[in-house]
Design an enzyme around this catalytic site. Structure first.
Site, PDB file in Angstrom:
ATOM      1  N   GLY A 122       0.883  -1.192  -0.132  1.00 59.26           N
ATOM      2  CA  GLY A 122       0.185   0.243  -0.281  1.00 59.26           C
ATOM      3  C   GLY A 122       1.121   1.354   0.348  1.00 59.26           C
ATOM      4  NE  ARG A 123       2.593   3.162  -5.589  1.00 55.15           N
ATOM      5  CZ  ARG A 123       3.860   2.699  -5.673  1.00 55.15           C
ATOM      6  NH1 ARG A 123       4.629   2.976  -5.629  1.00 55.15           N
ATOM      7  NH2 ARG A 123       3.431   1.857  -7.388  1.00 55.15           N
TER       8      ARG A 123
END
Ligand SMILES: Cc1cc2nc3c(=O)[nH]c(=O)nc-3n(C[C@H](O)[C@H](O)[C@H](O)COP(=O)(O)O)c2cc1C
Length: 200
Positions: free
Chosen positions: A178-179
């Site tokens: 999810g960065r």
């Protein structure tokens, strides 16, 4: 988020991670010691290129180059640099910044002596970062150097040596889903280090 003292030594952390990078199959990670090296010119503008790290310890990160090329000249004007490793298979980036000093002549001689002869000859033959005036000039220069050193050991050119970057900051970045990547920034504080966890 600031971690209370004492934090682990980032140089030891670098060593452990670098050992992992060196253990990755060379077909996947051919040159784990390749790092981007950014320098600053007289104009204040940055320039960047890849060099190979040839040593790392508590004193810093060592690389070798022609002293008269662009990076050599820039480092003489502004003895401060930034480096960055990207070990894609480990999903890791390591950045460091700090002042740069020259390695000793003894250290440079010892490293130069370990290089393949053709690289030693190339170091003499290349006027790094200068335009080649006539096609064939580089080949001719290589031939001249080979003749000059025929049957002899190739000594280190006076214009070729190493630099050591003493990190003031080292940041370890690790990919997360999810960065929401993990970033640990170490800053030198006298004889020890502080560590902050940064937003990605
Ligand atoms: C994988 C790789 C490793 C390199 N290693 C070095 C090195 O250790 N030293 C060096 O001077 N140039 C090295 N180079 C070449 C530099 O990237 C650069 O082209 C050259 O040093 C001239 O840079 P300058 O004009 O900014 O001085 C390497 C290039 C690559 C792609």
């Amino acid at each position: 988020m600031r971690t209370p003292y004492p934090v682990q030594n980032p140089v030891s952390r670098f060593h452990r991670l670098y050992a992992q990078a060196q253990n990755v199959d060379r077909s996947i990670l051919p040159e784990p010691n390749a790092m981007s090296l950014a320098t600053v010119g007289m104009s204040g503008n940055p320039s960047v290129r890849i060099v190979l790290m040839k040593g790392v310890d508590e004193r810093g990160f060592v690389f070798y180059t022609n002293l008269e090329g662009r990076k050599g000249r820039e480092l003489r004007t502004r003895a401060f640099a930034a480096i960055c490793f990207h070990w894609a298979p480990l999903e890791v980036q390591v950045r460091a910044e700090g002042p740069v000093t020259s390695v000793t002549d003894v250290e440079a001689d010892e490293y130069f002596a370990t290089r393949p002869r053709e690289s030693q000859v190339g170091a003499w033959a290349s006027i790094q970062s200068q335009p080649i005036e006539q096609p064939g000039d580089l080949i001719d220069r290589v031939a001249e150097v080979e003749e000059r050193f025929a049957g002899k050991e190739v000594t280190r050119p006076p214009f070729w040596s190493g630099f050591r970057l003493r990190p003031e900051r080292i940041e370890f970045w690790r990919s997360r889903p999810g960065r929401l990547h993990e970033r640990h920034l170490y800053r030198r504080a006298g004889d020890s280090w502080t560590m902050d966890t940064l937003y990605p």
